[in-house]
Design a protein around this motif. Structure first.
Motif, PDB file in Angstrom:
ATOM      1  N   ALA A 282      40.970  40.706  45.365  1.00 33.67           N
ATOM      2  CA  ALA A 282      40.795  39.532  44.651  1.00 33.67           C
ATOM      3  C   ALA A 282      39.435  39.776  43.844  1.00 33.67           C
ATOM      4  N   THR A 283      39.399  40.884  43.263  1.00 32.66           N
ATOM      5  CA  THR A 283      38.156  41.625  42.305  1.00 32.66           C
ATOM      6  C   THR A 283      38.929  42.272  41.419  1.00 32.66           C
ATOM      7  N   ALA A 304      44.828  44.807  41.185  1.00 33.12           N
ATOM      8  CA  ALA A 304      44.288  43.620  41.179  1.00 33.12           C
ATOM      9  C   ALA A 304      45.386  42.795  40.621  1.00 33.12           C
ATOM     10  N   LEU A 305      45.141  41.358  40.541  1.00 33.78           N
ATOM     11  CA  LEU A 305      46.293  40.390  40.126  1.00 33.78           C
ATOM     12  C   LEU A 305      46.309  40.925  38.386  1.00 33.78           C
ATOM     13  N   SER A 306      45.180  40.861  37.956  1.00 38.48           N
ATOM     14  CA  SER A 306      45.165  41.299  36.213  1.00 38.48           C
ATOM     15  C   SER A 306      45.903  42.514  35.919  1.00 38.48           C
ATOM     16  N   GLU A 307      45.810  43.649  36.774  1.00 31.49           N
ATOM     17  CA  GLU A 307      46.675  44.778  36.457  1.00 31.49           C
ATOM     18  C   GLU A 307      48.182  44.369  36.440  1.00 31.49           C
ATOM     19  N   MET A 308      48.437  43.573  37.749  1.00 35.48           N
ATOM     20  CA  MET A 308      50.087  43.408  37.637  1.00 35.48           C
ATOM     21  C   MET A 308      50.553  42.333  36.555  1.00 35.48           C
ATOM     22  N   SER A 309      49.625  41.441  36.395  1.00 38.47           N
ATOM     23  CA  SER A 309      49.681  40.217  35.213  1.00 38.47           C
ATOM     24  C   SER A 309      50.065  41.125  33.920  1.00 38.47           C
ATOM     25  N   THR A 310      49.198  41.972  33.502  1.00 38.92           N
ATOM     26  CA  THR A 310      49.469  42.782  32.203  1.00 38.92           C
ATOM     27  C   THR A 310      50.545  43.568  31.953  1.00 38.92           C
ATOM     28  N   ALA A 311      51.100  44.094  33.267  1.00 41.36           N
ATOM     29  CA  ALA A 311      52.657  44.599  33.231  1.00 41.36           C
ATOM     30  C   ALA A 311      53.548  43.705  33.111  1.00 41.36           C
ATOM     31  N   VAL A 312      53.371  42.626  33.800  1.00 44.56           N
ATOM     32  CA  VAL A 312      54.597  41.673  33.786  1.00 44.56           C
ATOM     33  C   VAL A 312      54.719  41.170  32.305  1.00 44.56           C
ATOM     34  N   GLN A 379      52.273  37.234  46.374  1.00 40.06           N
ATOM     35  CA  GLN A 379      53.664  37.136  46.345  1.00 40.06           C
ATOM     36  C   GLN A 379      54.018  36.637  44.910  1.00 40.06           C
ATOM     37  N   MET A 380      54.543  37.697  44.240  1.00 38.72           N
ATOM     38  CA  MET A 380      54.761  37.170  42.808  1.00 38.72           C
ATOM     39  C   MET A 380      56.297  37.033  42.303  1.00 38.72           C
ATOM     40  N   GLN A 381      56.759  35.761  42.060  1.00 39.70           N
ATOM     41  CA  GLN A 381      57.967  35.298  41.868  1.00 39.70           C
ATOM     42  C   GLN A 381      58.102  35.469  40.135  1.00 39.70           C
ATOM     43  N   LEU A 382      59.456  36.404  39.879  1.00 36.70           N
ATOM     44  CA  LEU A 382      59.504  36.594  38.576  1.00 36.70           C
ATOM     45  C   LEU A 382      60.869  36.278  38.310  1.00 36.70           C
TER      46      LEU A 382
END
Length: 398
Positions: A282-283, A304-312, A379-382
């Motif tokens: 969470a950083t 980081a969530l930002s790293e996952m979100s960018t790739a998604v 937990q990311m649902q896609l």
């Protein structure tokens, strides 16, 4: 000279709690901040001070493993709580900035995980003796965060609750084909097949896990519904109604995030759903402790969530739900540590005293990172289509 430099470093570092150090010559130094853990360390050779100045994470971890550093009262809880709390407040210190800059510069190299390297990285941790994991995991061998719906749950109950929660998010129907990326010892795949009537292909890069999983499927007479393969997830072809991945994304590596989510997209049917469960931070993006990289999880990284979100976003997948679990993994690790310590002598017979100290250090450092260092679980649902899941979250409730 090194003692004086270390003294100056620690006087700026300790803002919470107190640290008392007894060096190899018997000299005692004390550093105090605000209320917090009280820790005593003893250095048993002259090189410790220099090592902490140049490579603090590695020196502390190796020093404890090798007995060159001991903790008063064997208080690993206190040490790791003290470290996590003070590291979180030390970003403005020049030496902390220098360490972080150096780690970030190496990040892409450390996390470069093509299929051949990924397999050797997995073997380092998951191909250890099967008896080791029997010492502290639940009977289903769930080696990921449990879900404590109630604080008085046993570890077994919380791990079952985790699997049920994930299954609800997958919106399963009998006959569906499920692809599990990182199938562990087979518990998730077998649960989904037995309780929800689906067919599962699970892939792992661990030969130990593969053999164990296949034996479980045969014993449960589920080999016609659950298939396990020793294969990199990128080598799987075809499409699946559902994809699930629990505790594997930490091994992907940032340079491969786009490749990972592109694979998830390509393997999903048009109305398919994926659920990715991973440790997260969470950083902003960071780096992995070099001690963890060397001894526990080579190639590993907490995103980081930002790293996952960018790739998604770049993959074209639609994020249909994101859930954050906070202290669930801290409680899971507490259970694991207590179980491990209850069978410490058996662990030492399997390996040796140095290995036991290493494993204790790893489990307790991990627990305190969730309690004090802003680690959590995502937990990311896609899905490929936004209509793939119901409009509200009511279906996730039991």
């Amino acid at each position: 000279m090194w003692d004086k430099l270390l003294d100056g470093m620690l006087r700026g570092f300790v803002k919470t709690g107190a640290l008392e150090i007894t060096d190899a010559d018997g000299k005692v130094s004390r550093y105090e901040g605000g209320p917090g853990p009280q820790v005593g360390l003893r250095f048993h050779d002259q090189g410790i001070a220099r090592g902490i100045l140049t490579a603090p994470d590695m020196t502390l971890g190796e020093g404890f493993m090798e007995g060159r550093i001991t903790i008063d009262g064997d208080d690993l809880d206190g040490l790791h709580a003290f470290l996590a709390m003070n590291v979180a407040q030390s970003g403005d210190l020049w030496w902390r900035r220098a360490i972080q800059t150096s780690r970030l510069a190496r990040r892409r190299l450390d996390q470069w995980n093509p299929a051949s390297k990924a397999r050797s990285n997995v073997a380092h941790h998951y191909d250890l003796s099967a008896s080791l994991y029997d010492l502290f995991l639940d009977a289903d061998r769930q080696y990921s965060c449990a879900y404590f719906r109630h604080p008085d749950m046993t570890l077994e109950e919380a791990q079952a609750a985790k699997k049920a929660h994930i299954a609800r998010k997958l919106c399963l129907e009998p006959g569906m084909r499920v692809f599990e990326i990182g199938s562990g010892w087979g518990g998730m795949a077998l649960t989904l097949a037995q309780d929800y009537g689906v067919e599962v292909l699970g892939v792992t890069l661990s030969t130990e896990q593969l053999d164990w999983s296949r034996a479980r499927a045969e014993a449960a007479e589920m080999a016609d519904k659950v298939r396990f393969e020793l294969k990199d997830y990128r080598a799987v072809k075809g499409q699946f109604d559902r994809i699930v991945s629990v505790g594997m994304f930490e091994h992907v590596g940032v340079p491969h995030y786009r490749e990972y989510f592109d694979t998830v997209r390509d393997r999903l049917t048009p109305d398919g759903i994926a659920l990715i469960h991973t440790i997260g931070r969470a950083t902003p993006p960071g780096s992995t402790s070099p001690w963890i990289t060397k001894y526990i999880f080579p190639g590993g990284y907490v995103p980081a969530l930002s790293e996952m979100s960018t790739a998604v976003e770049k993959s074209g997948l639609y994020p249909t739900d994101v859930e954050v679990w906070r202290l669930h993994y801290a409680e899971t690790l507490r259970h694991w540590y207590d179980r491990f310590m209850a069978r410490e002598e058996e662990a030492e017979r399997l390996y040796d005293a140095r290995f036991v100290r290493m494993w204790r250090y790893y489990l307790k450092a991990s627990e305190m990172s969730f309690r004090h260092a802003k680690q959590c679980v995502f937990q990311m649902q896609l899905a490929r289509q936004q209509e793939a899941v119901p409009l509200t979250r009511d279906y996730m409730s039991s």
